[in-house]
Design a protein around this motif. Sequence first.
Motif, PDB file in Angstrom:
ATOM      1  N   UNK A 214       0.837  -1.208   0.000  1.00 48.51           N
ATOM      2  CA  UNK A 214       0.000   0.000   0.000  1.00 48.51           C
ATOM      3  C   UNK A 214       0.867   1.252   0.000  1.00 48.51           C
ATOM      4  N   UNK A 215       1.972   1.198   0.739  1.00 49.56           N
ATOM      5  CA  UNK A 215       2.889   2.334   0.801  1.00 49.56           C
ATOM      6  C   UNK A 215       3.506   2.589  -0.573  1.00 49.56           C
ATOM      7  N   UNK A 216       3.948   1.525  -1.225  1.00 45.16           N
ATOM      8  CA  UNK A 216       4.561   1.659  -2.547  1.00 45.16           C
ATOM      9  C   UNK A 216       3.551   2.207  -3.553  1.00 45.16           C
ATOM     10  N   UNK A 217       2.350   1.645  -3.557  1.00 44.82           N
ATOM     11  CA  UNK A 217       1.314   2.081  -4.503  1.00 44.82           C
ATOM     12  C   UNK A 217       0.998   3.572  -4.316  1.00 44.82           C
TER      13      UNK A 217
ATOM     14  N   UNK B  29      18.841   0.414  11.646  1.00 43.11           N
ATOM     15  CA  UNK B  29      19.106  -0.054  10.283  1.00 43.11           C
ATOM     16  C   UNK B  29      17.890  -0.716   9.646  1.00 43.11           C
ATOM     17  N   UNK B  30      17.114  -1.458  10.444  1.00 45.57           N
ATOM     18  CA  UNK B  30      15.941  -2.134   9.889  1.00 45.57           C
ATOM     19  C   UNK B  30      14.939  -1.157   9.317  1.00 45.57           C
ATOM     20  N   UNK B  31      14.736  -0.044  10.006  1.00 41.90           N
ATOM     21  CA  UNK B  31      13.819   0.981   9.514  1.00 41.90           C
ATOM     22  C   UNK B  31      14.339   1.593   8.210  1.00 41.90           C
ATOM     23  N   UNK B  32      15.632   1.851   8.179  1.00 41.79           N
ATOM     24  CA  UNK B  32      16.204   2.471   6.974  1.00 41.79           C
ATOM     25  C   UNK B  32      16.148   1.508   5.785  1.00 41.79           C
ATOM     26  N   UNK B  33      16.443   0.250   6.030  1.00 49.12           N
ATOM     27  CA  UNK B  33      16.411  -0.730   4.940  1.00 49.12           C
ATOM     28  C   UNK B  33      15.018  -0.801   4.317  1.00 49.12           C
ATOM     29  N   UNK B  34      13.984  -0.793   5.175  1.00 48.98           N
ATOM     30  CA  UNK B  34      12.610  -0.844   4.665  1.00 48.98           C
ATOM     31  C   UNK B  34      12.306   0.404   3.832  1.00 48.98           C
ATOM     32  N   UNK B  35      12.654   1.576   4.358  1.00 47.71           N
ATOM     33  CA  UNK B  35      12.386   2.818   3.642  1.00 47.71           C
ATOM     34  C   UNK B  35      13.073   2.874   2.300  1.00 47.71           C
ATOM     35  N   UNK B  36      14.301   2.404   2.244  1.00 51.66           N
ATOM     36  CA  UNK B  36      15.037   2.419   0.984  1.00 51.66           C
ATOM     37  C   UNK B  36      14.429   1.447  -0.023  1.00 51.66           C
ATOM     38  N   UNK B  37      13.908   0.326   0.470  1.00 49.74           N
ATOM     39  CA  UNK B  37      13.304  -0.668  -0.426  1.00 49.74           C
ATOM     40  C   UNK B  37      12.006  -0.148  -1.044  1.00 49.74           C
ATOM     41  N   UNK B  38      11.149   0.473  -0.216  1.00 41.82           N
ATOM     42  CA  UNK B  38       9.863   0.930  -0.759  1.00 41.82           C
ATOM     43  C   UNK B  38      10.036   2.125  -1.698  1.00 41.82           C
ATOM     44  N   UNK B  39      10.971   3.000  -1.401  1.00 42.71           N
ATOM     45  CA  UNK B  39      11.181   4.138  -2.301  1.00 42.71           C
ATOM     46  C   UNK B  39      11.813   3.678  -3.612  1.00 42.71           C
ATOM     47  N   UNK B  40      12.702   2.703  -3.531  1.00 42.09           N
ATOM     48  CA  UNK B  40      13.303   2.152  -4.750  1.00 42.09           C
ATOM     49  C   UNK B  40      12.237   1.516  -5.630  1.00 42.09           C
ATOM     50  N   UNK B  41      11.286   0.828  -4.990  1.00 48.77           N
ATOM     51  CA  UNK B  41      10.211   0.179  -5.744  1.00 48.77           C
ATOM     52  C   UNK B  41       9.352   1.213  -6.472  1.00 48.77           C
TER      53      UNK B  41
END
Length: 225
Positions: A77-80, A102-114
Amino acid sequence: MKKRIALSWSGGKDGCMALHSLTKQGHEIVCLITTVPSEIGRTFGHGEKTEAIKCQSDALGIPVHFIECTFEGYTQSFIDSLIKLKEKYALTSVAFGDLYLDGHRNWGEEVTKAAELEAIYPLWMEKQHAPLALQAFVDSGYKAVIIRIKEEVLEESWLGQEIDQQFVENIKDKNVCPMGEAGEYHTFVYNGPLFMKEIGFKFGDKLQLETTKRLELEDMRLLKK
């Protein structure tokens, strides 16, 4: 290069300092984004009322977009939503107020990349620098109160406290991150340099949740500065 940024917003001091930092650098925060469980009417992160977040949006003069999602479909939903907002606002980036997890940053970087966007972490630091970050907030001129505490580390008496110099001194005696990065406490920002209006409110009931206790804010209104 001036960036057009959507800022992840929970209503607390970290997001506010991220907004302040990016604005000072000359970037444009074109919208705030806040996730909410569709059936509750409160934010996913801190359980804040959506009307409180809307009040901050109005006080800052920055539109807020609520991303309705479920726990299972949260990431998609965040990515969409980012993809839609990228088209609407010609976004270049998404900013987050995380400090050092780091876990929070990894998630944020993944969704923005998507969503084919850039992830920005303007407050990112080493864990040991958290006391300096708290002092920087107090010195910034923004005003915030504690609205939620984790009961295993902070007593009920911390609810409603201002994030001021006295708080800086008091939190030193507790075995917690002074910025509350591990969820030890959450805040609500109601005034400061970028606020066009101050948010007035009254303290309401204290609600007992599973492992936390929160202070309700009532009678919210915009006041002239």
